[in-house]
Design a protein around this motif. Structure first.
Motif, PDB file in Angstrom:
ATOM      1  N   PRO A 173       0.820  -1.211   0.000  1.00 56.29           N
ATOM      2  CA  PRO A 173       0.000   0.000   0.000  1.00 56.29           C
ATOM      3  C   PRO A 173       0.860   1.269   0.000  1.00 56.29           C
ATOM      4  O   PRO A 173       1.859   1.342   0.707  1.00 56.29           O
ATOM      5  N   GLY A 174       0.449   2.241  -0.809  1.00 59.44           N
ATOM      6  CA  GLY A 174       1.196   3.483  -0.909  1.00 59.44           C
ATOM      7  C   GLY A 174       2.176   3.480  -2.065  1.00 59.44           C
ATOM      8  O   GLY A 174       2.728   4.507  -2.416  1.00 59.44           O
ATOM      9  N   ASP A 175       2.382   2.303  -2.657  1.00 60.96           N
ATOM     10  CA  ASP A 175       3.325   2.229  -3.771  1.00 60.96           C
ATOM     11  C   ASP A 175       2.690   2.733  -5.063  1.00 60.96           C
ATOM     12  O   ASP A 175       1.489   2.626  -5.281  1.00 60.96           O
ATOM     13  N   PHE A 176       3.558   3.215  -5.888  1.00 61.33           N
ATOM     14  CA  PHE A 176       3.233   3.797  -7.175  1.00 61.33           C
ATOM     15  C   PHE A 176       3.544   2.701  -8.201  1.00 61.33           C
ATOM     16  O   PHE A 176       4.670   2.219  -8.285  1.00 61.33           O
ATOM     17  N   ILE A 177       2.529   2.256  -8.933  1.00 60.62           N
ATOM     18  CA  ILE A 177       2.691   1.082  -9.799  1.00 60.62           C
ATOM     19  C   ILE A 177       2.560   1.439 -11.269  1.00 60.62           C
ATOM     20  O   ILE A 177       1.708   2.228 -11.651  1.00 60.62           O
ATOM     21  N   GLY A 178       3.400   0.828 -12.066  1.00 54.88           N
ATOM     22  CA  GLY A 178       3.222   0.936 -13.512  1.00 54.88           C
ATOM     23  C   GLY A 178       3.895   2.136 -14.109  1.00 54.88           C
ATOM     24  O   GLY A 178       3.464   2.653 -15.134  1.00 54.88           O
ATOM     25  N   SER A 179       4.992   2.580 -13.514  1.00 52.60           N
ATOM     26  CA  SER A 179       5.678   3.751 -14.038  1.00 52.60           C
ATOM     27  C   SER A 179       6.212   3.493 -15.444  1.00 52.60           C
ATOM     28  O   SER A 179       6.552   4.419 -16.160  1.00 52.60           O
ATOM     29  N   ALA A 180       6.268   2.218 -15.837  1.00 50.88           N
ATOM     30  CA  ALA A 180       6.742   1.908 -17.183  1.00 50.88           C
ATOM     31  C   ALA A 180       5.847   2.528 -18.242  1.00 50.88           C
ATOM     32  O   ALA A 180       6.295   2.859 -19.338  1.00 50.88           O
ATOM     33  N   SER A 181       4.571   2.716 -17.902  1.00 54.59           N
ATOM     34  CA  SER A 181       3.665   3.234 -18.930  1.00 54.59           C
ATOM     35  C   SER A 181       3.937   4.690 -19.250  1.00 54.59           C
ATOM     36  O   SER A 181       3.372   5.238 -20.184  1.00 54.59           O
ATOM     37  N   THR A 182       4.841   5.316 -18.488  1.00 50.00           N
ATOM     38  CA  THR A 182       5.231   6.674 -18.846  1.00 50.00           C
ATOM     39  C   THR A 182       6.117   6.684 -20.096  1.00 50.00           C
ATOM     40  O   THR A 182       6.257   7.710 -20.733  1.00 50.00           O
ATOM     41  N   ILE A 183       6.747   5.568 -20.397  1.00 51.24           N
ATOM     42  CA  ILE A 183       7.664   5.535 -21.533  1.00 51.24           C
ATOM     43  C   ILE A 183       7.249   4.557 -22.617  1.00 51.24           C
ATOM     44  O   ILE A 183       7.608   4.716 -23.762  1.00 51.24           O
ATOM     45  N   TYR A 184       6.558   3.497 -22.239  1.00 52.77           N
ATOM     46  CA  TYR A 184       6.204   2.486 -23.217  1.00 52.77           C
ATOM     47  C   TYR A 184       4.703   2.502 -23.457  1.00 52.77           C
ATOM     48  O   TYR A 184       3.922   2.662 -22.521  1.00 52.77           O
ATOM     49  N   SER A 185       4.337   2.304 -24.679  1.00 52.44           N
ATOM     50  CA  SER A 185       2.912   2.305 -24.974  1.00 52.44           C
ATOM     51  C   SER A 185       2.309   0.923 -24.726  1.00 52.44           C
ATOM     52  O   SER A 185       1.103   0.787 -24.578  1.00 52.44           O
ATOM     53  N   ARG A 186       3.177  -0.085 -24.678  1.00 51.95           N
ATOM     54  CA  ARG A 186       2.709  -1.420 -24.328  1.00 51.95           C
ATOM     55  C   ARG A 186       3.366  -1.871 -23.036  1.00 51.95           C
ATOM     56  O   ARG A 186       4.552  -1.621 -22.838  1.00 51.95           O
ATOM     57  N   ALA A 187       2.599  -2.551 -22.219  1.00 53.98           N
ATOM     58  CA  ALA A 187       3.097  -2.933 -20.900  1.00 53.98           C
ATOM     59  C   ALA A 187       4.249  -3.915 -21.015  1.00 53.98           C
ATOM     60  O   ALA A 187       4.115  -4.941 -21.679  1.00 53.98           O
ATOM     61  N   PRO A 188       5.388  -3.632 -20.390  1.00 56.54           N
ATOM     62  CA  PRO A 188       6.484  -4.596 -20.397  1.00 56.54           C
ATOM     63  C   PRO A 188       6.268  -5.724 -19.391  1.00 56.54           C
ATOM     64  O   PRO A 188       6.917  -6.746 -19.470  1.00 56.54           O
ATOM     65  N   GLU A 189       5.350  -5.530 -18.478  1.00 55.11           N
ATOM     66  CA  GLU A 189       5.141  -6.532 -17.430  1.00 55.11           C
ATOM     67  C   GLU A 189       3.671  -6.643 -17.062  1.00 55.11           C
ATOM     68  O   GLU A 189       2.893  -5.727 -17.307  1.00 55.11           O
ATOM     69  N   SER A 190       3.295  -7.779 -16.507  1.00 57.72           N
ATOM     70  CA  SER A 190       1.920  -7.986 -16.063  1.00 57.72           C
ATOM     71  C   SER A 190       1.777  -7.601 -14.600  1.00 57.72           C
ATOM     72  O   SER A 190       2.746  -7.619 -13.853  1.00 57.72           O
ATOM     73  N   LEU A 191       0.554  -7.256 -14.219  1.00 60.99           N
ATOM     74  CA  LEU A 191       0.262  -6.929 -12.820  1.00 60.99           C
ATOM     75  C   LEU A 191      -0.900  -7.782 -12.344  1.00 60.99           C
ATOM     76  O   LEU A 191      -1.945  -7.829 -12.997  1.00 60.99           O
ATOM     77  N   VAL A 192      -0.709  -8.472 -11.230  1.00 58.28           N
ATOM     78  CA  VAL A 192      -1.764  -9.312 -10.669  1.00 58.28           C
ATOM     79  C   VAL A 192      -1.863  -9.045  -9.171  1.00 58.28           C
ATOM     80  O   VAL A 192      -0.838  -8.851  -8.508  1.00 58.28           O
ATOM     81  N   ALA A 193      -3.085  -9.049  -8.661  1.00 59.00           N
ATOM     82  CA  ALA A 193      -3.287  -8.847  -7.230  1.00 59.00           C
ATOM     83  C   ALA A 193      -2.952 -10.129  -6.467  1.00 59.00           C
ATOM     84  O   ALA A 193      -3.451 -11.194  -6.800  1.00 59.00           O
ATOM     85  N   LEU A 194      -2.087 -10.006  -5.472  1.00 60.14           N
ATOM     86  CA  LEU A 194      -1.708 -11.159  -4.662  1.00 60.14           C
ATOM     87  C   LEU A 194      -2.719 -11.403  -3.549  1.00 60.14           C
ATOM     88  O   LEU A 194      -2.793 -12.486  -2.992  1.00 60.14           O
ATOM     89  N   SER A 195      -3.450 -10.363  -3.214  1.00 58.01           N
ATOM     90  CA  SER A 195      -4.504 -10.470  -2.214  1.00 58.01           C
ATOM     91  C   SER A 195      -5.628  -9.579  -2.715  1.00 58.01           C
ATOM     92  O   SER A 195      -5.445  -8.843  -3.669  1.00 58.01           O
ATOM     93  N   ASP A 196      -6.791  -9.633  -2.097  1.00 60.19           N
ATOM     94  CA  ASP A 196      -7.801  -8.635  -2.433  1.00 60.19           C
ATOM     95  C   ASP A 196      -7.152  -7.278  -2.251  1.00 60.19           C
ATOM     96  O   ASP A 196      -6.413  -7.068  -1.286  1.00 60.19           O
TER      97      ASP A 196
END
Lengths: 244, 244
Positions: free
Chosen positions: B78-101
């Motif tokens: 919590p509090g983390d900033f996620i997906g900063s890659a999308s500032t430079i790439y138009s396609r996601a270099p990595e997947s994001l999945v929730a480990l918990s609700d």
DNA sequence: CGCGTCCTTGAATCGGGTCAAGTCTAGTGG
DNA sequence: CCACTAGACTTGACCCGATTCAAGGACGCG
């Protein structure tokens, strides 16, 4: 037209800069310093207040673990911005050594602060490039964590190749490695002995060829396949940066 | 006093923010979205324009290699900033999945651009934190490239522990891992089988203990020694940031 | 109760490391 | 011009840490 610095030149490959911005960046490179091959530029754990722009040659960053083994973290090329860790840590988390005779331009971190204050667009750009470095770091993580020795060597060579090509347009299919096999091993988590075996194997299979330190990539497609390599430089997209 | 967002709260742990800055940051979190454990937030290679602030729960980023193996790149809190890659790439270099609700707050990358334009100090701060992430990435590189299975497990546990402690003061010596042993293995480049062997061994040696998913670190000193771990959170120094 | 997911454990195998003994090459100095 | 040397590369034999395969156990959930 203002005189462009090495660093500004690197940045303008991504996005156009105003003259004021270029001038400000050029100021960072006012104090070029010659460095001999093998010389240490920064020692891990020692206090730091300086950052560098690499103008000529090659530099590596690395850490030495308590058992004496070395992990090379990154190889830097001309135009690269080195030592961004000193913006947050008062002691260097990593060492810096010149891989070849080199010219670096040290500048105080307060000079960077002023740059960020006065040129918010440059600040945003640096933020973006820092993110790009993070992504290339994750590619290496996946390489070290989940791929075979051969795949790592292939990915390593491709990474060098494509990074050199960003700044040097006349590289077609070959380049100077300027790293010993031991240094390659320390970059990708292998021993020099095994790096050698993999390189010879790839040579026999017609994937690469070598002559006095120069590597030629004979089959880039197949190398990319073996190394699970994706070229990140292609689809960078910095369009959304604040207009100048 | 303005209502502080999760993200602003995280940032103020490093440096004081003005009310205007806090308000701007809070705007990023206007659209909270609930996510179920296991749900995919972002799929590698698909077009992206969104970034996220993680408000509750845990999220991981990872890549899947062509042979099906997975490398987990980072676990977010919590509090983390996620997906900063999308500032430079138009396609996601990595997947994001929730480990918990989890609860994430998506926002458009143009919202970030406006933030950077209007609040240069926040831009500088983000640049710094991005550098910090890069350093913690290099620590992991060294871990994967140059240390044994046992060392990696120790370093992994210590990293979780210290990162959780940054935001949660009442963690003393134990914490919820919320990762399966397979996920741990995919983070540190091991198989789940071997992770299990290492964990049991460390348990027998009195280094850690476990009870229903909760890990207790019994001998942090020795763990740090085994894992060659250095806590980077201690000597961060952001004093030089532009004054507000 | 039954099913799925995760954890646990053993046995066999293998990729890469270690050790050791060369070879090759670019300098260096006589 | 050649002997000498140091650093880098090469190659083989052996070893070990981690993976693979396989089978069972524990736990939570519908």
């Amino acid at each position: 037209m203002v005189a462009t610095s090495c660093f500004a030149e690197q940045l303008t490959r991504h996005v156009p800069l105003s003259d004021a911005e270029k001038t400000a960046l050029t100021k960072l490179e006012e104090n070029p310093r010659k460095i001999k091959r093998g010389a240490m530029i920064q020692r891990a754990n020692e206090p730091i207040t300086e950052l560098f722009v690499l103008r000529e040659g090659r530099v590596m960053s690395f850490v030495i673990l308590p058992d004496g083994s070395r992990q090379i973290l990154r190889v830097y090329f001309p135009g690269d911005f080195i030592g961004s860790a000193s913006t947050i840590y008062s002691r260097a988390p990593e060492s810096l050594v010149a891989l070849s005779d080199a010219v670096v331009c040290p500048f105080d971190k307060h000079a960077l602060r002023r740059l960020l204050e006065e040129h918010p667009r440059v600040a945003a750009l640096l933020f973006l490039l820092s993110n790009a470095e993070r992504v290339s770091m994750t590619d290496r993580l996946a390489s070290l964590g989940r791929t075979s020795a051969k795949a790592r060597v292939a990915a390593f060579l491709l990474d060098m190749f494509h990074r050199l090509r960003v700044t040097d347009d006349n590289i077609k299919d070959s380049f100077e490695l300027k790293l010993t096999q031991e240094e390659i091993g320390d970059s990708i988590g292998l021993t020099s002995v095994h790096v050698n075996r993999m390189i010879r194997q790839m040579e026999q299979e017609g994937l690469i060829s070598r002559s006095n330190g120069r590597i030629t990539l004979l089959d880039v497609k197949r190398l990319e396949d073996i190394g699970h390599y994706t070229n990140r430089h292609k689809d960078m997209d910095l369009d959304w940066l604040p207009a100048s």
